[in-house]
Write an enzyme that holds these catalytic residues in place. Structure first.
Site, PDB file in Angstrom:
ATOM      1  N   VAL A  97      13.893   9.372   8.524  1.00 27.63           N
ATOM      2  CA  VAL A  97      12.504   9.034   8.223  1.00 27.63           C
ATOM      3  C   VAL A  97      11.672  10.306   8.164  1.00 27.63           C
ATOM      4  O   VAL A  97      11.805  11.182   9.023  1.00 27.63           O
ATOM      5  CB  VAL A  97      11.918   8.118   9.332  1.00 27.63           C
ATOM      6  CG1 VAL A  97      10.499   7.715   9.000  1.00 27.63           C
ATOM      7  CG2 VAL A  97      12.800   6.909   9.564  1.00 27.63           C
ATOM      8  N   CYS A  98      10.802  10.388   7.147  1.00 27.53           N
ATOM      9  CA  CYS A  98       9.827  11.478   7.087  1.00 27.53           C
ATOM     10  C   CYS A  98       8.473  10.855   6.761  1.00 27.53           C
ATOM     11  O   CYS A  98       8.293   9.655   6.946  1.00 27.53           O
ATOM     12  CB  CYS A  98      10.239  12.521   6.036  1.00 27.53           C
ATOM     13  SG  CYS A  98      10.178  11.922   4.344  1.00 27.53           S
ATOM     14  N   ASP A  99       7.543  11.625   6.259  1.00 32.74           N
ATOM     15  CA  ASP A  99       6.216  11.090   5.972  1.00 32.74           C
ATOM     16  C   ASP A  99       6.215  10.221   4.723  1.00 32.74           C
ATOM     17  O   ASP A  99       5.699   9.114   4.726  1.00 32.74           O
ATOM     18  CB  ASP A  99       5.212  12.237   5.824  1.00 32.74           C
ATOM     19  CG  ASP A  99       3.795  11.736   5.607  1.00 32.74           C
ATOM     20  OD1 ASP A  99       3.360  10.842   6.367  1.00 32.74           O
ATOM     21  OD2 ASP A  99       3.126  12.213   4.679  1.00 32.74           O
TER      22      ASP A  99
END
Length: 140
Positions: A97-99
């Protein structure tokens, strides 16, 4: 009547056109998905965690992680990923998960290069998670 006559018959040309267009429409999403590194939706990710005990790996910087993240996510900032990858389980699937989904695809590729076989990025990242009104925590 042979196949060529059937395909070229004025009455059947519409049926053939619909079949061709339908086939193309089915192929396009598969090609796009392959290009994005097989990113999965929030729903698919939740199922992966629930059914296969996948582990959330949040690669955002510590400040962003502390501001709000998926419960039980492990924060391994992208900048530290190569050094800290050993702390992640190789026997469980990983959901990265990232932004916004871009950095997680790169991080997933780095993890695969280090021997992690079941790694997928979350399509749209935390923005997609929040847009789906899914829970976010600031604990742990």
């Amino acid at each position: 009547m042979d196949l060529l006559q059937f395909l070229l018959d004025k009455n059947n040309i519409f049926i053939v056109a619909v079949a061709v267009v339908s086939g193309v429409m089915l192929i396009i999403p598969a090609l796009r998905k392959g290009r994005t590194g097989s990113a999965i939706s929030t729903t698919e990710a939740i199922q992966m965690v629930n059914q296969r005990n996948a582990v959330w790996v949040d690669v955002r910087p510590v400040e962003q992680f502390q501001a709000g993240h998926i419960a039980q996510a492990r924060n391994v900032p992208a900048a530290d990923l190569e050094q800290k990858a050993a702390s992640l389980p190789k026997n469980k699937p990983l959901v990265v998960v990232c932004d916004n989904g871009r950095e997680s695809a790169r991080a997933a590729a780095k993890l695969r290069a280090q021997g992690f076989t079941d790694v997928v990025p979350l399509e749209g990242g935390m923005r997609a998670w929040s847009a789906a009104s899914l829970p976010v925590t600031q604990k742990g």
